[in-house]
Design a protein around this motif. Sequence first.
Motif, PDB file in Angstrom:
ATOM      1  N   VAL A 196       0.721  -1.142  -0.137  1.00  0.00           N
ATOM      2  CA  VAL A 196       0.079  -0.215   0.026  1.00  0.00           C
ATOM      3  C   VAL A 196       0.806   1.392   0.158  1.00  0.00           C
ATOM      4  O   VAL A 196       2.013   1.233   0.802  1.00  0.00           O
ATOM      5  CB  VAL A 196      -0.131   0.179   1.333  1.00  0.00           C
ATOM      6  N   ASP A 197       1.034   1.951  -0.873  1.00  0.00           N
ATOM      7  CA  ASP A 197       1.705   2.892  -0.497  1.00  0.00           C
ATOM      8  C   ASP A 197       0.567   3.932  -1.350  1.00  0.00           C
ATOM      9  O   ASP A 197       0.417   4.877  -2.648  1.00  0.00           O
ATOM     10  CB  ASP A 197       2.598   3.003  -2.662  1.00  0.00           C
ATOM     11  N   ILE A 198       1.042   5.497   0.025  1.00  0.00           N
ATOM     12  CA  ILE A 198       0.002   6.070   0.445  1.00  0.00           C
ATOM     13  C   ILE A 198       0.579   7.512  -0.219  1.00  0.00           C
ATOM     14  O   ILE A 198       1.780   8.042   0.417  1.00  0.00           O
ATOM     15  CB  ILE A 198      -0.636   6.499   1.468  1.00  0.00           C
ATOM     16  N   THR A 248      -3.270   6.493  -3.712  1.00  0.00           N
ATOM     17  CA  THR A 248      -3.091   5.504  -3.096  1.00  0.00           C
ATOM     18  C   THR A 248      -3.305   4.295  -4.215  1.00  0.00           C
ATOM     19  O   THR A 248      -3.800   4.453  -3.981  1.00  0.00           O
ATOM     20  CB  THR A 248      -3.615   5.320  -1.616  1.00  0.00           C
ATOM     21  N   THR A 269      -5.760   1.820  -7.916  1.00  0.00           N
ATOM     22  CA  THR A 269      -5.386   3.305  -7.186  1.00  0.00           C
ATOM     23  C   THR A 269      -6.572   4.329  -7.048  1.00  0.00           C
ATOM     24  O   THR A 269      -7.387   3.935  -7.397  1.00  0.00           O
ATOM     25  CB  THR A 269      -5.529   3.628  -8.147  1.00  0.00           C
ATOM     26  N   GLY A 325      -5.341   9.784  -0.638  1.00  0.00           N
ATOM     27  CA  GLY A 325      -4.018  10.424   0.130  1.00  0.00           C
ATOM     28  C   GLY A 325      -4.080  11.515   1.113  1.00  0.00           C
ATOM     29  O   GLY A 325      -4.785  12.059   1.677  1.00  0.00           O
ATOM     30  N   ILE A 327      -9.773   4.251   2.728  1.00  0.00           N
ATOM     31  CA  ILE A 327      -8.470   3.690   2.328  1.00  0.00           C
ATOM     32  C   ILE A 327      -8.627   2.189   1.735  1.00  0.00           C
ATOM     33  O   ILE A 327      -9.398   1.772   1.352  1.00  0.00           O
ATOM     34  CB  ILE A 327      -7.083   4.549   2.423  1.00  0.00           C
TER      35      ILE A 327
END
Length: 353
Positions: free
Chosen positions: A189-191, A196, A218, A222, A281
Amino acid sequence: MENVAVDLGYGYVKAISSSGKRIIFPSLVGKGYDRGITNILGDTPNDLANIHVSIKGEDYFVGELANESRSLSRIFERERFNHMYTHILLNTAIQLVTDGRGGSVNLSTGLPLDFYQAQAKDFQTSITGIQSQIEWKSGPLIDGAKQVNIERALVFPQGASAIFSALINHDGKYTYPHLMNQGTLIGLVDIGFRTTDFVVVEIQQNGSFVPKAKLSGTVDDGVNNLYRDIRQAYKTKTGGADLSEHYISRILKDEQLTYKGNKIDFSNIIQSSKKSIATNIVDRLKNVWAEESDLFDAIFLAGGGGELFEPFIQPHFDNRLVKITESQFANTIGYLRLGKSVFDQLERRNSVI
């Protein structure tokens, strides 16, 4: 030829060169002007907070200094590669990590997962070639005009690149050998600031990994949502006054701000906003991953937003999330390592030919 990786985040630009130099500055650009009063009161510090450049006869403030512009802009368009400010940010970042040496570089960069398929080829084409000449008026590079040629450009999917940086270290060795078994499922998980990215990969027999498309995507949530909530709270507390990003950063750091001599406490607003955004999220992740996430062998957390929202997301995943070291630079590091691998292969192939 020097390899450079640039992550053009909606919040911050991150860049690293193969020589080891790295920089980070806000993804902000604004029209520049002569800051006469600054020069009168004292010398302008030549640092990342004072990037004033001229391109094709037009002055621009870049990064932190853009907060002093009368026309500040942060690029939120989906097709960002068409925007002139994207190229200004990219060009500035490359020159900063190469110390303004000019000449040719190999560039690795990326796009959010949902935009990657449709935009990667056009983005790659738009950034390849000789870049506009930059005249540095203040900032780390102040000795004249600089120009860079992007000899080769590669565009990678965000998230997948961050997983690469998590699993493989700078020596090319596995960081988590126990995860490198065939069939292992790893989530990330890339916030970021505006979006995100989430991605799931399956480890193959040779140690490579393949993304699982149906489990990756996506979310349009964020750090920007947190900024929005703080700005709205400020308007409510002050009867409609607006708030610049510079002061939002101060509020996130101090959880308070002085207005007309009185302290406004934002601690409850910040906590409730973080909790709400994290829940949004997680709801999207759970909707896509369903119960499969219970079977993932590891789930990593990356991005500048990962630092902010970790305490609020961890409980939803039974505190199993592993925060990547240097999480804000995770994609940039991944771009650099992936790019080096591809560029080295191209060099070997050309030498044989």
